[in-house]
Design a protein around this motif. Structure first.
Motif, mmCIF file in Angstrom:
data_model
loop_
_atom_site.group_PDB
_atom_site.id
_atom_site.type_symbol
_atom_site.label_atom_id
_atom_site.label_comp_id
_atom_site.label_asym_id
_atom_site.label_seq_id
_atom_site.Cartn_x
_atom_site.Cartn_y
_atom_site.Cartn_z
ATOM 1 N N GLU A 1 -1.073 -1.085 1.769
ATOM 2 C CA GLU A 1 -1.915 -2.164 1.942
ATOM 3 C C GLU A 1 -1.716 -3.042 0.509
ATOM 4 N N GLN B 1 -0.414 -6.842 -0.435
ATOM 5 C CA GLN B 1 -1.172 -7.728 -1.018
ATOM 6 C C GLN B 1 -0.643 -8.329 -2.223
ATOM 7 N N TYR C 1 -4.700 -19.113 7.135
ATOM 8 C CA TYR C 1 -4.771 -18.200 6.194
ATOM 9 C C TYR C 1 -6.018 -17.860 5.689
ATOM 10 N N ASP D 1 -6.739 -9.618 3.342
ATOM 11 C CA ASP D 1 -7.050 -8.148 4.121
ATOM 12 C C ASP D 1 -5.740 -7.867 4.874
ATOM 13 N N ARG D 2 -5.540 -6.839 5.115
ATOM 14 C CA ARG D 2 -4.181 -6.498 5.849
ATOM 15 C C ARG D 2 -4.336 -7.031 7.210
ATOM 16 N N ALA D 3 -5.390 -7.086 7.873
ATOM 17 C CA ALA D 3 -5.439 -7.779 9.198
ATOM 18 C C ALA D 3 -4.964 -9.011 9.065
ATOM 19 N N ASP D 4 -5.137 -9.731 8.088
ATOM 20 C CA ASP D 4 -4.936 -11.036 8.121
ATOM 21 C C ASP D 4 -3.505 -11.738 7.888
ATOM 22 N N PRO E 1 0.150 -11.667 8.495
ATOM 23 C CA PRO E 1 0.824 -11.662 9.904
ATOM 24 C C PRO E 1 2.173 -10.872 10.158
ATOM 25 N N SER F 1 4.944 -8.402 10.619
ATOM 26 C CA SER F 1 4.973 -7.025 11.255
ATOM 27 C C SER F 1 5.629 -5.958 10.288
ATOM 28 N N LYS G 1 5.524 -2.199 8.698
ATOM 29 C CA LYS G 1 4.803 -0.963 8.844
ATOM 30 C C LYS G 1 4.752 -0.378 7.579
#
Length: 202
Positions: free
Chosen positions: A84, A88, A163, A182-185, A187, A189, A191
């Motif tokens: 993560e 970032q 964003y 945050d990782r969830a924000d 977009p 894809s 891994k």
């Protein structure tokens, strides 16, 4: 300034995703390139899957191998989940922030704006695409560059609210970088854990 200059549609087809932005070729031929691309059924090894994920991240953010490894090592030493933190750090790159602000249609175009001295950080010109933007810094367009057609076209209809880590000022044509996302924000894809596992094997 090193950058990838090869065939972008071919790379996007390899991953089956428009990692360089909208791609007409990918929409017509959404299968791997090559003579047997549409019939390829070979199962990939675990290592190949992890390597492909790293390559996808590198191409997505326009970072070459040496830069990517440096960022990974920095992420590994930082507090938090390594994968993560890596994403970032990639999001904090100036060229990526310019792209997220809608000042350019693609990261490659954003990198060009930065390199050609059209972008300012806290009022000062910064022409280094890999510059790491800090929380609270304001990224905008150089005054004499605000009339550039490419910037106006990119901003037309752009939705800045998607964003949450960036605050846009329409009057100033600038955005404040509020915090690392945050990782969830984020977009993309990607891994990121596979990338961590790949480097742990080396």
């Amino acid at each position: 300034m090193a950058k990838y200059i090869g065939p972008k549609s071919k790379i996007a087809r390899r991953f089956g995703e428009p990692i360089f932005g909208a791609d007409k070729v990918l929409s017509r031929r959404n299968f791997p390139p090559g003579q047997h691309g549409n019939n390829r059924r070979r199962k990939q090894s675990e290592y190949a899957v992890m390597l492909a994920e790293k390559q996808k991240a590198k191409y997505t953010y326009g970072v070459l191998e040496r830069q990517f490894r440096i960022l990974f090592e920095k992420a590994a030493k930082a507090d938090g989940i390594t994968g993560e933190v890596l994403l970032q750090l990639l999001e904090c790159r100036l060229d990526n922030v310019v792209f997220r602000l809608g000042l350019a249609p693609t990261r490659a175009a954003a990198r060009q704006l930065v390199g050609h001295r059209h972008i300012v950080v806290d009022g000062k010109v910064v022409n280094i695409p890999s510059y790491s933007v800090k929380a609270g810094q304001v990224i905008g367009v150089r005054e004499k560059s605000k009339s550039l057609e490419v910037i106006g076209d990119a901003l037309a209809g752009f939705n800045h609210s998607k964003y949450p880590w960036i605050e846009w000022d329409e009057n100033q044509k600038a955005g404040k970088f509020l915090h690392r996302p945050d990782r969830a924000d984020i977009p993309e894809s990607i891994k990121e854990q596979l990338i961590v596992e790949l480097y742990s094997k080396n």
